[in-house]
Design a protein around this motif. Sequence first.
Motif: not given
Length: 115
Positions: A16-25
């Motif tokens: 969940w956290m990785v998907q949010r971080i990659t989405a922000v990038v």
Amino acid sequence: MVNRIVTGAHYGLRDWMVQRITAVVMAIYAVIIVVYLLMQSSFGYDTWAELFSGNVMRTFSMLFLLSLFYHAWIGVRDIVMDYVKPASIRLLIHVLVILALVLYTIWSVQILWGL
């Protein structure tokens, strides 16, 4: 005897956290590209060549693409784990998606750095 079913490792919060971080990038990169293009008086090969002439933009583009590929992997993996019940088909789909993403990564490096 316990019959174990291959269902995944329940990655949960980390994914969940990785998907949010990659989405922000990816969102930041998209905004930067849009702002850069809106500031240009003309669009053409020269505009794109100038944008990608430096290693900074190439590096951030590679970061964007790696974020995109990892984001896609998490999404596809979760969908396949949820909706494809036979373990053999699930494994085949996972292997094909991983191979495709690795090939896309190699191709991206070739495109960005001309290797």
